[in-house]
Write a protein that holds these residues in place. Structure first.
Motif, PDB file in Angstrom:
ATOM      1  N   GLY A  79       0.811  -1.210   0.000  1.00 43.16           N
ATOM      2  CA  GLY A  79       0.000   0.000   0.000  1.00 43.16           C
ATOM      3  C   GLY A  79       0.843   1.259   0.000  1.00 43.16           C
ATOM      4  N   THR A  80       1.941   1.226   0.746  1.00 44.14           N
ATOM      5  CA  THR A  80       2.824   2.397   0.818  1.00 44.14           C
ATOM      6  C   THR A  80       3.710   2.515  -0.424  1.00 44.14           C
ATOM      7  OG1 THR A  80       2.876   2.267   3.226  1.00 44.14           O
ATOM      8  CG2 THR A  80       4.651   3.501   2.158  1.00 44.14           C
ATOM      9  N   VAL A  81       4.445   1.449  -0.702  1.00 42.79           N
ATOM     10  CA  VAL A  81       5.376   1.476  -1.830  1.00 42.79           C
ATOM     11  C   VAL A  81       4.616   1.547  -3.156  1.00 42.79           C
ATOM     12  CG1 VAL A  81       7.215   0.211  -3.001  1.00 42.79           C
ATOM     13  CG2 VAL A  81       7.089   0.219  -0.503  1.00 42.79           C
ATOM     14  N   GLY A  82       3.552   0.760  -3.261  1.00 39.41           N
ATOM     15  CA  GLY A  82       2.772   0.762  -4.495  1.00 39.41           C
ATOM     16  C   GLY A  82       2.131   2.110  -4.772  1.00 39.41           C
TER      17      GLY A  82
ATOM     18  N   GLU B   4       4.687   4.330  -6.293  1.00 39.57           N
ATOM     19  CA  GLU B   4       4.966   3.997  -7.691  1.00 39.57           C
ATOM     20  C   GLU B   4       3.812   4.403  -8.603  1.00 39.57           C
ATOM     21  OE1 GLU B   4       7.851   3.048  -8.825  1.00 39.57           O
ATOM     22  OE2 GLU B   4       8.632   3.097  -6.777  1.00 39.57           O
ATOM     23  N   MET B   5       2.601   4.234  -8.141  1.00 32.90           N
ATOM     24  CA  MET B   5       1.453   4.663  -8.947  1.00 32.90           C
ATOM     25  C   MET B   5       1.498   6.168  -9.195  1.00 32.90           C
ATOM     26  SD  MET B   5      -0.361   2.067  -9.869  1.00 32.90           S
ATOM     27  CE  MET B   5      -1.938   2.803 -10.309  1.00 32.90           C
ATOM     28  N   ASN B   6       1.918   6.913  -8.209  1.00 34.20           N
ATOM     29  CA  ASN B   6       2.050   8.354  -8.390  1.00 34.20           C
ATOM     30  C   ASN B   6       3.118   8.674  -9.424  1.00 34.20           C
ATOM     31  OD1 ASN B   6       1.357  11.130  -7.485  1.00 34.20           O
ATOM     32  ND2 ASN B   6       3.508  11.165  -6.845  1.00 34.20           N
ATOM     33  N   ARG B   7       4.175   7.883  -9.433  1.00 33.51           N
ATOM     34  CA  ARG B   7       5.260   8.077 -10.399  1.00 33.51           C
ATOM     35  C   ARG B   7       4.761   7.899 -11.838  1.00 33.51           C
ATOM     36  NH1 ARG B   7      10.764   7.269  -9.703  1.00 33.51           N
ATOM     37  NH2 ARG B   7      10.358   6.298  -7.665  1.00 33.51           N
TER      38      ARG B   7
END
Length: 297
Positions: free
Chosen positions: A259-262, A265-268
């Motif tokens: 949830g945090t890392v993903g 990355e989705m924001n990226r």
């Protein structure tokens, strides 16, 4: 003494769904090399015929959609009539789609659930009476996606989590009949499905940013060798890649981590998400869509 004659699979009958390509095809070939007679089930008659022709043992193929209870029940009866018994069933048929859930194609999303989860249940329901007669073994093919959630894969993760839970429930129910139930876990493995997903830049780049060892694509043959060994041993859990076993003790921590890392990355990739196709991926997905379109017309 030959390898075939020492295998517990010699002269046994193994049903493999989704047998036209990828995991299903190679699994059928390796099981046949160990002396098993193979019943292939899938949506591509010509491909199934091609695979059957390459097998080492008396084998046959059936055209059926695993989500169709009447068709699969017919196949189960015909397999029993053709071979006289059913010893192993591998619920392998599966499709995948990618992309953000909010932008996903509803029909493709639902189809992933239907094939992967409902199709596995339909397969089990049809073949369990025959497995009970032989005290046989059912292997449900799941995935790393059953262990950890992943953004852009909501349908696939939901379906594979579902089949894992289904198999665990079923194991206890059929144990008194002598039927074994196993779950097979595979990470990213070199199949048409994975190659199809990798054709899309965002999906490929997002996967490459996963932590090691989940960011690699693994060769198919060693993974299938592990599945074969699991079938011979009637294992409750079979891991196509060695490190997947180590994911089990930590899986409870993974949703928060992803949830945090993903989310980061989705924001990226936010300005490129509309590039991601939302239909079924790979040659198997194309075959599934073609078969359904043919039925509609």
């Amino acid at each position: 003494m030959s390898a075939v004659s020492t295998s517990p699979l010699e002269n046994r009958v193994a049903v493999v769904t989704g047998g036209a390509r990828g995991v299903g095809e190679l699994l059928a070939r390796k099981l046949s090399a160990r002396g098993a007679r193979i019943a292939l089930v899938g949506l591509e008659p010509e491909e199934l015929k091609r695979v059957t022709g390459r097998l080492h043992t008396d084998s046959d193929h059936w055209h059926a959609d695993v989500t169709d209870p009447e068709a699969v029940a017919r196949v189960a009866g015909e397999v029993k009539e053709r071979f006289g018994r059913v010893d192993v069933v591998v619920a392998n048929a599966g499709v995948a789609s990618g992309g953000p859930f909010a932008a996903s194609d509803p029909d493709s999303w639902r189809r992933v659930i239907e094939v992967n989860l409902v199709g596995s249940a339909v397969t089990a329901r049809a073949f369990l009476p025959h497995l009970a007669e032989t005290r046989g073994y059912l292997l449900q093919i799941a995935s790393l996606a059953a262990i950890t959630p992943a953004p852009m894969m909501s349908a696939y993760c939901a379906s594979k989590s579902g089949v894992e839970a289904f198999a665990h429930c079923l194991r206890a129910e059929v144990a008194p009949q002598g039927v074994g139930v196993g779950v097979g876990y595979l990470s990213w493995t070199d199949t048409d499905m994975v190659r199809g997903a990798d054709r899309h830049d965002v999906m490929r780049e997002l996967r490459a940013r996963l932590p090691w060892p989940a960011n690699k694509t693994y060769p198919l043959s060693p993974a299938v060798d592990r599945l074969v060994t699991g079938i011979e041993r009637r294992s409750a859990h079979v891991y196509g890649q060695w490190w997947l076993r180590g994911m089990q003790p930590v899986r409870g921590y993974l949703p928060a981590l992803i949830g945090t890392v993903g989310g980061r990355e989705m924001n990226r990739f936010a300005d490129r998400l509309d590039e991601v196709p939302t239909g079924l991926v790979g040659a198997g997905g194309e075959a599934d869509e073609h078969a359904r379109n043919t039925l509609r017309h």
